[in-house]
Motif scaffolding. Structure first.
Motif, short mmCIF file in Angstrom:
data_model
loop_
_atom_site.label_atom_id
_atom_site.label_comp_id
_atom_site.label_asym_id
_atom_site.label_seq_id
_atom_site.Cartn_x
_atom_site.Cartn_y
_atom_site.Cartn_z
N ALA A 247 0.74 -1.12 0.16
CA ALA A 247 0.16 0.11 0.07
C ALA A 247 1.06 1.32 -0.12
CB ALA A 247 -0.91 -0.04 1.23
N ALA A 248 2.24 1.16 0.56
CA ALA A 248 2.74 2.26 0.74
C ALA A 248 3.57 2.59 -0.61
CB ALA A 248 3.76 2.22 1.79
N ASP B 11 -3.61 -14.13 1.35
CA ASP B 11 -4.91 -14.07 1.06
C ASP B 11 -5.36 -13.39 -0.10
OD1 ASP B 11 -4.79 -11.02 1.57
OD2 ASP B 11 -5.67 -11.51 3.63
N GLN B 12 -6.52 -13.45 -0.59
CA GLN B 12 -6.85 -12.71 -2.32
C GLN B 12 -6.40 -11.38 -2.19
OE1 GLN B 12 -7.48 -14.78 -5.00
NE2 GLN B 12 -7.12 -13.02 -5.81
N ALA B 13 -6.84 -10.69 -0.97
CA ALA B 13 -6.62 -9.12 -0.94
C ALA B 13 -5.21 -8.84 -1.35
CB ALA B 13 -7.17 -8.47 0.44
N MET C 220 -0.74 -7.00 -5.02
CA MET C 220 0.63 -7.30 -5.77
C MET C 220 0.64 -7.39 -7.15
SD MET C 220 3.15 -8.16 -3.51
CE MET C 220 4.23 -9.46 -4.15
N LEU C 221 -0.54 -7.79 -7.52
CA LEU C 221 -0.95 -7.64 -9.11
C LEU C 221 -1.16 -6.23 -9.53
CD1 LEU C 221 -2.86 -11.01 -9.72
CD2 LEU C 221 -0.69 -10.49 -10.31
N GLU C 222 -2.02 -5.86 -8.94
CA GLU C 222 -2.49 -4.18 -9.28
C GLU C 222 -1.25 -3.43 -9.13
OE1 GLU C 222 -5.45 -0.66 -7.83
OE2 GLU C 222 -5.72 -2.91 -7.03
N VAL D 64 1.82 -13.40 -10.05
CA VAL D 64 2.89 -12.43 -9.28
C VAL D 64 4.15 -12.63 -10.00
CG1 VAL D 64 3.68 -11.58 -7.23
CG2 VAL D 64 1.37 -12.30 -7.31
N ARG D 65 4.69 -11.51 -10.29
CA ARG D 65 6.23 -11.54 -10.92
C ARG D 65 6.92 -12.05 -9.70
NH1 ARG D 65 9.12 -6.87 -13.41
NH2 ARG D 65 8.36 -5.56 -11.67
N VAL D 66 7.69 -13.33 -10.06
CA VAL D 66 8.67 -13.89 -9.06
C VAL D 66 9.78 -13.75 -9.53
CG1 VAL D 66 9.18 -16.02 -7.70
CG2 VAL D 66 6.68 -15.44 -8.08
#
Length: 478
Positions: free
Chosen positions: A272-273, A288-290, A295-297, A376-378
């Motif tokens: 968020a930061a 969790d999904q949130a 992470m994706l957004e 997610v980019r790993v």
């Protein structure tokens, strides 16, 4: 120390070459040097299936053709290299490492020097790791000097990228840890946090590293260097106000920020930061999904460092890999003997935190697979160069753990090669595709069936030229 430079390795002869065209480089310095690697398997590092019985054409260090042997023409005059019963594997990229702190069985910032940094970079390239991002433990300008020399072709070993000194809270992790106390920049207010970033920006760092962890231990106990230390209180955690100031100031200076962390709550707050990357796993609970959506957004990358989390307890299990010749090629018997001693094994087994750390490792493995499957980019990181974490070797263990978590070898290699190169943002690294630099190892066996086959390296090629690994090995004395 006998170092090899780009100019020196350019003069090496590819001893395994055959054919009647003559030795590599015989055309002279004025013409292009082309080598035709043939009759072997090729793992591209881009997620595509391994090419069986393939060919790879290299001209002046650049891939000019790659594919099945029956579809690739041998360029007139090109040198030949027979790869029969071997597989080509592109260089790995380590997005979370440390260098220069381990000298024999002794660990700490007091060992940090140009010599110890260079030896660790040699260890990495010896194992086919072409780049190392040092996160927060470069205590002076040694790393940036070497980085700039490498960019101009004056130095060698794995390419180094640096975050300089990492940022933590006053009395924050790892400022109270043995061997690291003088390393972090400790900040107590937003002005100090912003000034720390400006100082790092003026030093031309590649990333900024922050520690967001109170290093909480079970029953006030911490395990250090094979010894149990009791009455250990938690460290001060870097607050959201302070790391928010770091991230804001860093982005104004066009520098990405990555975070050491442990908990899901901190991971969510960091995303968020505006954090750019999380360079350890979420370990306290399932994601969790949130969190996945955030992470994706925000396109935050994730470097799970699974092997780093396993090492917090695994020496108590006496892992088989401690006896591998592949490890002993770069680490002295004294170091390995210490880790296999009864005192160290018992110390790890008796550590009251061991059960918690095992559960955290299990959580890390599950969260890695969940985030990977979600898109997610790993990237690959090992935390190598930390105490009892061996540069070069640990990156291979990291890929093995990714496979154990549920990935295929090709997927793990894609993370270590393509994903990590894209996150790093340096064109010297990436898959073996036309137009890319030819940095790779040649290994017996088939890593597409068993990822551990990457741990049996026959040769290393930097920009298409063989690296003198035997000379390098003589310098690995600790």
């Amino acid at each position: 120390m006998n170092r090899f430079s780009l100019a020196a390795i350019a003069l090496l002869v590819l001893g395994a070459c055959g054919g009647d065209e003559g030795a590599p480089g015989e055309e002279g310095a004025t013409g292009p040097v082309t080598t035709f690697f043939e009759n072997g398997n090729i793992m591209l590092g881009n997620g595509n299936p391994m090419i069986e019985n393939g060919a790879l054409v290299m001209t002046d260090g650049v891939v000019t053709d790659v594919g099945p042997l029956d579809q690739i023409e041998h360029p007139p005059g090109a040198d030949r290299y027979d790869m029969s019963e071997h597989t080509v594997v592109p260089f790995l990229v380590n997005l979370h490492g440390h260098v220069g702190y381990q000298r024999g069985t002794n660990f700490g910032s007091h060992n940090y020097s140009r010599e110890t940094v260079s030896v660790d970079l040699d260890r990495s390239i010896y194992y086919g790791v072409g780049a190392v991002v040092v996160l927060g433990t470069d205590i002076d300008d040694t790393a940036s000097i070497i980085r700039d020399e490498q960019a101009s072709g004056e130095n060698s070993g794995a390419r180094i990228f640096t975050a300089g000194r990492g940022i933590t809270a006053v009395n924050g992790f790892p400022s109270r840890r043995d061997g690291l106390g003088d390393v972090p920049i400790q900040v107590g207010n937003e002005d100090q946090a912003r000034q720390a970033v400006r100082d790092l920006a003026s030093a031309n760092v590649d990333f900024i590293k922050i520690w967001v962890d109170d290093n909480r231990q079970v029953s006030g106990q911490v395990f250090r260097g094979g010894q149990l230390v009791n009455n250990f209180s938690s460290d001060t955690k870097l607050s959201s106000a302070l790391y928010g100031a770091v991230i804001d100031e860093a982005h104004m200076n066009d520098i990405r920020v990555v975070a050491h962390l442990r908990s899901l709550a901190d991971a969510k707050a960091l995303v968020a930061a505006g954090i750019d990357g999380l360079v350890h796993s979420v370990r306290d609970r399932a994601v969790d999904q949130a969190f996945i959506d955030a992470m994706l957004e925000n396109d935050v990358f994730y470097v799970p460092t699974l092997i780093s989390h396993e090492v917090e307890f695994v020496y108590g299990d006496e892992p088989d890999w401690l006896g591998e010749g592949f490890l002993r090629e770069s680490i002295s018997g004294a170091v390995i003997g210490r880790l296999r001693s009864n005192a160290i094994v018992r110390g790890f087994r008796d550590n009251l935190n061991a059960g918690t750390r095992r559960q955290e490792f299990d959580n890390a493995m599950e969260n890695f697979k969940t985030l990977y499957d979600a898109g997610v980019r790993v990237g690959l990181g090992s935390d190598s160069g930390e105490a009892e974490k061996f540069p070069g070797f640990f990156e291979h263990l990291e890929m093995e753990l990714m496979v154990r978590a549920g990935l295929t070898p090709a997927q793990a290699l894609q993370i270590a090669v393509q994903n990590s190169a894209e996150i790093l943002g340096d064109d010297d690294f990436g898959p073996l595709e036309v137009g890319n630099i030819g940095n790779f190892t040649i290994v017996p066996g088939n890593p597409s069936e068993d990822i551990r086959a990457t741990r049996n390296i026959a040769e290393v090629f930097y920009r298409g030229v063989a690296v003198d690994r035997s000379t390098m090995m003589t310098n690995f004395t600790n």
